[in-house]
Design an enzyme around this catalytic site. Structure first.
Site, PDB file in Angstrom:
ATOM      1  N   ASP A  39       0.877  -1.169   0.000  1.00 40.10           N
ATOM      2  CA  ASP A  39       0.000   0.000   0.000  1.00 40.10           C
ATOM      3  C   ASP A  39       0.915   1.221   0.000  1.00 40.10           C
ATOM      4  O   ASP A  39       1.512   1.555   1.020  1.00 40.10           O
ATOM      5  CB  ASP A  39      -0.902   0.000   1.233  1.00 40.10           C
ATOM      6  CG  ASP A  39      -1.831   1.202   1.264  1.00 40.10           C
ATOM      7  OD1 ASP A  39      -2.349   1.586   0.194  1.00 40.10           O
ATOM      8  OD2 ASP A  39      -2.034   1.771   2.353  1.00 40.10           O
ATOM      9  N   ASP A  69      -2.436   1.299   6.873  1.00 41.24           N
ATOM     10  CA  ASP A  69      -1.664   0.994   5.661  1.00 41.24           C
ATOM     11  C   ASP A  69      -1.212  -0.467   5.641  1.00 41.24           C
ATOM     12  O   ASP A  69      -1.126  -1.086   4.584  1.00 41.24           O
ATOM     13  CB  ASP A  69      -0.438   1.912   5.569  1.00 41.24           C
ATOM     14  CG  ASP A  69      -0.801   3.364   5.792  1.00 41.24           C
ATOM     15  OD1 ASP A  69      -0.937   4.097   4.809  1.00 41.24           O
ATOM     16  OD2 ASP A  69      -0.970   3.750   6.966  1.00 41.24           O
ATOM     17  N   GLU A 129      -1.317  -1.399  -4.821  1.00 41.81           N
ATOM     18  CA  GLU A 129      -2.557  -0.664  -5.037  1.00 41.81           C
ATOM     19  C   GLU A 129      -2.344   0.410  -6.092  1.00 41.81           C
ATOM     20  O   GLU A 129      -1.355   1.140  -6.062  1.00 41.81           O
ATOM     21  CB  GLU A 129      -3.039  -0.026  -3.734  1.00 41.81           C
ATOM     22  CG  GLU A 129      -4.418   0.600  -3.874  1.00 41.81           C
ATOM     23  CD  GLU A 129      -4.978   1.072  -2.558  1.00 41.81           C
ATOM     24  OE1 GLU A 129      -5.900   0.416  -2.051  1.00 41.81           O
ATOM     25  OE2 GLU A 129      -4.481   2.090  -2.046  1.00 41.81           O
TER      26      GLU A 129
END
Length: 165
Positions: free
Chosen positions: A7, A140, A67
């Site tokens: 992330d 996160d 992501e």
């Protein structure tokens, strides 16, 4: 198959390594790369790249799932996250990893079964699917675990249909 889920962010990068065997997941490690806000952006990006290279070298994952950047109303934040993604993708590419990218909607759909699920729903599913005692913090890290699960759930379909992320 060992999956490195990431992330991206400039202040905090969440990362997670999970192993998928059949329909089962095993957590290998997870954590965050934190960069001090007092540093210049270029120095923060260097920390992210160096730490990501070290994580890849330590765990030797088979694949990386990251992501995708979604449009952010705050242009400065979007640019910073994009730069962080760049050094993360570079580290994966330098290690010759197959890299897959997923939107937040795809991650939510794969983990919680609904693309508009709330963050808390996704986090509870991460905890349940990985048999964790608690929801990992910061967010996160939980997101990186969700990205790893998303890839694990999607990879077989990606291979079957010839799509990538």
């Amino acid at each position: 198959m060992v999956i490195l889920g990431v992330d991206p962010g400039l202040a905090i990068v969440g990362y997670a390594l999970i192993e998928k065997q059949g329909n089962k997941y095993r957590v290998i490690d997870y954590g965050s790369i934190n960069t001090p806000s007092k540093l210049e952006s270029v120095d923060r990006l260097k920390i992210i790249h160096t730490d990501m290279v070290n994580i890849i070298n330590k765990y030797n994952p088979d694949q990386m799932a990251v992501e995708k950047l979604f449009f952010n109303k705050n242009v400065k934040t979007a640019i910073e996250v994009g730069q962080a993604r760049g050094v993360i993708l570079l580290a994966g590419s330098q290690a010759r990893l197959k890299i897959y990218e997923y939107t937040p909607l795809q991650v939510k759909q794969a983990v919680a079964g609904y693309g508009r699920a709330h963050k808390s729903q996704v986090q509870r599913m991460v905890k349940a699917l990985l048999n964790l005692n608690e929801i990992p913090k910061p967010d996160d890290v939980a997101d990186a675990l969700a990205i790893s699960i998303c890839h694990g759930n999607s990879y077989r379909l990606n291979r079957k249909w010839g799509t990538k992320g």
